[in-house]
Design an enzyme around this catalytic site. Structure first.
Site, PDB file in Angstrom:
ATOM      1  N   ASN A  49      35.739  52.790  -6.218  1.00  0.00           N
ATOM      2  CA  ASN A  49      36.592  53.015  -5.058  1.00  0.00           C
ATOM      3  C   ASN A  49      37.428  54.284  -5.180  1.00  0.00           C
ATOM      4  O   ASN A  49      38.403  54.456  -4.456  1.00  0.00           O
ATOM      5  CB  ASN A  49      37.507  51.809  -4.799  1.00  0.00           C
ATOM      6  CG  ASN A  49      36.721  50.548  -4.546  1.00  0.00           C
ATOM      7  OD1 ASN A  49      35.840  50.520  -3.687  1.00  0.00           O
ATOM      8  ND2 ASN A  49      37.005  49.492  -5.298  1.00  0.00           N
TER       9      ASN A  49
ATOM     10  N   GLU B 137      42.825  57.998   6.884  1.00  0.00           N
ATOM     11  CA  GLU B 137      41.475  57.745   6.403  1.00  0.00           C
ATOM     12  C   GLU B 137      40.787  56.725   7.318  1.00  0.00           C
ATOM     13  O   GLU B 137      41.390  55.733   7.720  1.00  0.00           O
ATOM     14  CB  GLU B 137      41.523  57.236   4.962  1.00  0.00           C
ATOM     15  CG  GLU B 137      42.203  58.218   4.018  1.00  0.00           C
ATOM     16  CD  GLU B 137      41.988  57.870   2.552  1.00  0.00           C
ATOM     17  OE1 GLU B 137      41.417  56.795   2.282  1.00  0.00           O
ATOM     18  OE2 GLU B 137      42.375  58.675   1.694  1.00  0.00           O
TER      19      GLU B 137
ATOM     20  N   GLU C 230      43.648  53.610   6.129  1.00  0.00           N
ATOM     21  CA  GLU C 230      45.018  53.720   5.646  1.00  0.00           C
ATOM     22  C   GLU C 230      45.512  55.132   5.906  1.00  0.00           C
ATOM     23  O   GLU C 230      44.730  56.033   6.217  1.00  0.00           O
ATOM     24  CB  GLU C 230      45.104  53.420   4.142  1.00  0.00           C
ATOM     25  CG  GLU C 230      44.304  54.381   3.282  1.00  0.00           C
ATOM     26  CD  GLU C 230      44.288  53.976   1.814  1.00  0.00           C
ATOM     27  OE1 GLU C 230      44.519  52.780   1.530  1.00  0.00           O
ATOM     28  OE2 GLU C 230      44.059  54.851   0.967  1.00  0.00           O
TER      29      GLU C 230
ATOM     30  N   GLU D  58      40.697  42.581   3.684  1.00  0.00           N
ATOM     31  CA  GLU D  58      40.068  42.942   4.946  1.00  0.00           C
ATOM     32  C   GLU D  58      38.553  42.899   4.799  1.00  0.00           C
ATOM     33  O   GLU D  58      38.017  42.866   3.686  1.00  0.00           O
ATOM     34  CB  GLU D  58      40.501  44.342   5.393  1.00  0.00           C
ATOM     35  CG  GLU D  58      40.099  45.451   4.448  1.00  0.00           C
ATOM     36  CD  GLU D  58      40.759  46.783   4.755  1.00  0.00           C
ATOM     37  OE1 GLU D  58      41.755  46.795   5.495  1.00  0.00           O
ATOM     38  OE2 GLU D  58      40.277  47.804   4.235  1.00  0.00           O
TER      39      GLU D  58
ATOM     40  N   ASN E  96      47.688  58.101   3.949  1.00  0.00           N
ATOM     41  CA  ASN E  96      48.295  58.576   2.714  1.00  0.00           C
ATOM     42  C   ASN E  96      49.428  59.527   3.061  1.00  0.00           C
ATOM     43  O   ASN E  96      49.211  60.581   3.658  1.00  0.00           O
ATOM     44  CB  ASN E  96      47.275  59.278   1.829  1.00  0.00           C
ATOM     45  CG  ASN E  96      46.181  58.337   1.360  1.00  0.00           C
ATOM     46  OD1 ASN E  96      45.002  58.622   1.475  1.00  0.00           O
ATOM     47  ND2 ASN E  96      46.563  57.186   0.823  1.00  0.00           N
TER      48      ASN E  96
END
Length: 722
Positions: free
Chosen positions: A270, A310, A323, A235, A325
């Site tokens: 990250n 998130e 995303e 992405e 979780n």
């Protein structure tokens, strides 16, 4: 009364038990007085296993620990009521082994399993097996994990649910060439990321096609090792965004709420390093819009339990879904601090079929502020490479309003098999300033010796003006510390005032230690003319004498009192006093790690890192300085003393391993010509792959390892021709 839910039997609870699940609620038992579950198996290790067990114990629920060879005798194993051996140290043979975990369920008689985060927590196949075999999974249902745990599928669902998404390829990437074609269409930079995982593993940022092709295989291998799933997506990478997330909580009865947002912008590799709640940019309107989208998304897949959506937020406060979780987050503790909830307790009750009764308008309003600092066993100045070894000295901070979630103790081993996180330091207060000051104090007091760690970096960042002002982004660390060597604590900037404080502490230590060997009747006459120099380039000549009315002492009273000293230099006159606590007196003599001293009435907390007859290595506020102290009449001789080799103890012309681990790939062979920056060897340690690159141009003379080899720290890997 019994009620069957998703193939397992749970107790129906009374209306009183459904009034809300705050941590102060006594509703931990069914109508007959029995716990909601007799026992829970915790399918994890380390700090999160300990965290879950604490809540289970509070609720009167027994706990079962699982462990590998590497975790025999660890804190979470000792804490549990029962323990079951899983297998060898490698995750794939133990904590990721679904058959072994389910066998442990059967062996122990546990009817519910709490996965924590990482390992099997977002593994759809594991959750499905748990459900099919009649156990309770303390988390969301398998269909929700399948939908949202898969990053590709979740993007599609989010888009259909009207959630703002990042431009990208909504589908699985076939290979590196396919990724390159997609990236050329999207436009660089792009993010390559694992479809079935999280926690920063299997993620890389590519600035161009060459970058992408070089990183693709490393990312897929890392994803396969961490999650057993090598599928990748790609992405657009949004530069310098904020990372803001929304915690949601839902039950099996269709109730769903969102809680105050968390900001997790400061990251390395990250992976999050700092978190705070609420976000400095949070407003009621932004919180509502993000929260409503998160709730709508979760409801669209029939979600229940705790989960986190998130988002990336740009400078115009536009937000994009990143995303979801489907598990408890590492940083859940700061949400607990600003809501008063115990999220583990909520998850246990929800999994037992208890209905929530939380008011959305009330629960989304943060009650105060909280910070979390993740403490890792790693060396930031060497590219954050993991550090292994035993915790030779370990003492967690105990000051007010600090919570430390950890799964270690003094003597614990930090090994190469698992994540490098040692602990999480959580502080809270009525406002951001108070919570921040408490975080600074907590890190000042945190003692870790035996492994490299990031505590000095954490503490230094907490004092940086940009952080204090809430001016952060995901590029924060890379922007402020573009070169790894800038992350060495001895290179951190100090104000002139603090440089002077540390220098004066070093001078006082020198004098106090000298007094140990001075007869009592001669102490009053003691006066020192000293010259101090530091690695920062500071030079200071000073005269030190007893302060007016300073008390004399003998060797027998050394543990009770130290005389005040007066230090006179070009920077002024200071009065240095040591407190009466024995442990602080030992620190002032360089014999203990944590010290406290008073300079001109101001209390200063510092740490002793190391010392020798001429040198003293001290830390203040995360910044470290190495001082050399000599009598002024011989200090001029220092300039003609031989200097240590610039290569220190390193093997010249060779590349050595910075850590123990497993060789994943060797990219060169004998006779190859390499350029500076070329990849030489890839090592996997602590579930992360680390690329070792050439520091200069050269010709490979010999390669000592091959893929699959297990190696130790400082082991010779590649030799270059002289």
């Amino acid at each position: 009364m019994l009620r069957k839910i998703l193939g397992f039997v749970v107790h129906q609870v009374s209306a009183q038990q459904r009034r809300g699940f705050s941590s102060s609620s006594p509703s931990f038992w069914d109508e007959g007085g029995a716990p909601l579950f007799d026992k829970i198996l915790v399918a994890n290790r380390g700090e999160i296993a300990v965290r879950i067990m604490k809540t289970a114990r509070k609720m009167g629920i027994g706990t079962v620990a699982v462990f590998s060879d590497a975790d025999r005798g660890s804190v979470h194993v000792d804490m549990a009521d029962e323990k079951v051996y899983l297998g060898p140290s490698e995750s794939i043979k133990s904590y990721l082994n679904i058959d072994a975990v389910l066998k442990a369920m059967k062996t122990s008689g546990a009817r519910a399993v709490a996965p924590g985060y990482g390992f099997l927590s977002e593994n759809e196949h594991f959750v499905s097996r748990v459900e099919r075999e009649g156990y309770v999974f303390i988390g969301p249902p398998s269909h929700a994990v399948a939908c949202m745990g898969d990053k590709v599928e979740s993007k599609k669902i989010a888009k259909d649910a009207g959630v703002h998404t990042i431009p990208g390829w909504i589908g699985i990437v076939d290979d590196a060439n396919h990724a390159a074609r997609i990236a050329n269409d999207i436009g660089y930079p792009v993010m390559i990321k694992a479809s079935g995982g999280g926690g920063g593993k299997g993620m890389r940022i590519a600035q161009d096609e060459e970058d992408l092709k070089r990183m693709y295989d490393v990312a897929t291998d890392e994803a396969a090792s961490s999650f057993g799933d090598s599928r990748m997506l790609i992405e657009k990478y949004i530069e310098k965004p904020r990372h803001v997330e929304i915690q949601i909580l839902g039950d099996m009865h269709g109730n769903m709420v969102y809680l105050p947002e968390r900001e997790c912008s400061i990251q390395r590799r990250n992976q999050k390093v700092f978190e705070e709640a609420p976000s400095p940019i949070g407003t009621p309107d932004l919180r509502r819009r993000m929260g409503e989208q998160a709730v709508n998304l979760a409801k669209s897949v029939g979600y229940y339990s705790a989960g986190t959506c998130e988002f990336l937020v740009d400078q115009d406060l536009n937000f994009y879904f990143l995303e979801m979780n489907t598990r408890l987050q590492v940083e859940h503790a700061i949400t607990e601090a600003v809501t008063g909830l115990d999220l583990v307790e909520e998850m246990i009750k929800i999994s037992a079929g208890i209905e929530m009764n939380l008011d959305q308008n009330d629960i989304c309003k943060p009650k105060g502020w909280a910070f979390e600092c993740r403490v890792y066993a790693e060396d930031p100045s060497r590219g954050y490479v993991p550090s292994t070894g035993h915790l030779k000295s370990y003492k967690e901070p105990t000051s007010g309003s600090v919570r430390v979630d950890s799964g270690v103790r003094e003597g614990s081993e930090i090994n190469m098999y698992y994540d490098a996180m040692i602990s999480k330091v959580i502080t809270s207060g009525p406002d951001r300033h108070t919570a921040l000051r408490r975080a600074q104090k907590a890190l000042d007091e945190y003692i870790i010796r035996g492994v490299k760690n990031n505590v000095p970096l954490l503490r230094h960042v907490l004092s940086m003006d940009e952080f204090v002002n809430g001016d952060t982004s995901t590029a924060f660390l890379g922007h402020h510390f573009p070169k790894p060597e800038q992350l060495d604590p001895t290179m951190f900037q100090l104000s002139e005032k603090d440089e002077t404080k540390l220098a004066e502490i070093a001078l006082a230590q020198y004098c106090w230690k000298t007094l140990l060997y001075t007869q009592a009747e001669k102490q009053k006459a003691c006066q020192w003319s000293l010259h101090l120099s530091s690695n920062s380039g500071m030079g200071l000549s000073a005269t030190i004498r007893h302060a007016p009315d300073a008390m004399l002492y003998s060797k027998a009273s050394i543990d009770r009192i130290l005389p005040a000293l007066e230090i006179e230099s070009a920077r002024g006159v200071s009065i240095i006093e040591a407190p009466s606590k024995e442990e602080y007196i030992a620190a002032c003599l360089g014999q203990a790690h944590l010290g406290n001293i008073t300079i001109n009435g101001e209390s200063i907390t510092f740490q002793n890192i190391a010392s020798s007859p001429r040198t003293t290595h001290l830390q203040l506020g995360g910044s470290q300085r190495i001082f050399e102290i000599d009598p002024q009449d011989i200090s001029h001789l220092v300039s003609i003393m031989p200097k240590r080799s610039q290569f220190d103890d390193a093997i010249q012309g060779a590349v050595t391993s910075p850590m123990p681990g497993i060789v994943v790939a060797v990219s060169v062979k004998e006779g190859d010509t390499v350029k500076e920056g070329d990849q030489l060897v890839v090592i996997e340690a602590m579930k992360m792959q680390n690329q070792l690159r050439a520091s200069h141009d050269g010709i490979v003379a010999h390669v000592h390892v091959q893929a699959g080899d297990t190696i130790g720290a400082d082991q010779r890997l590649v030799d270059f021709e002289p």
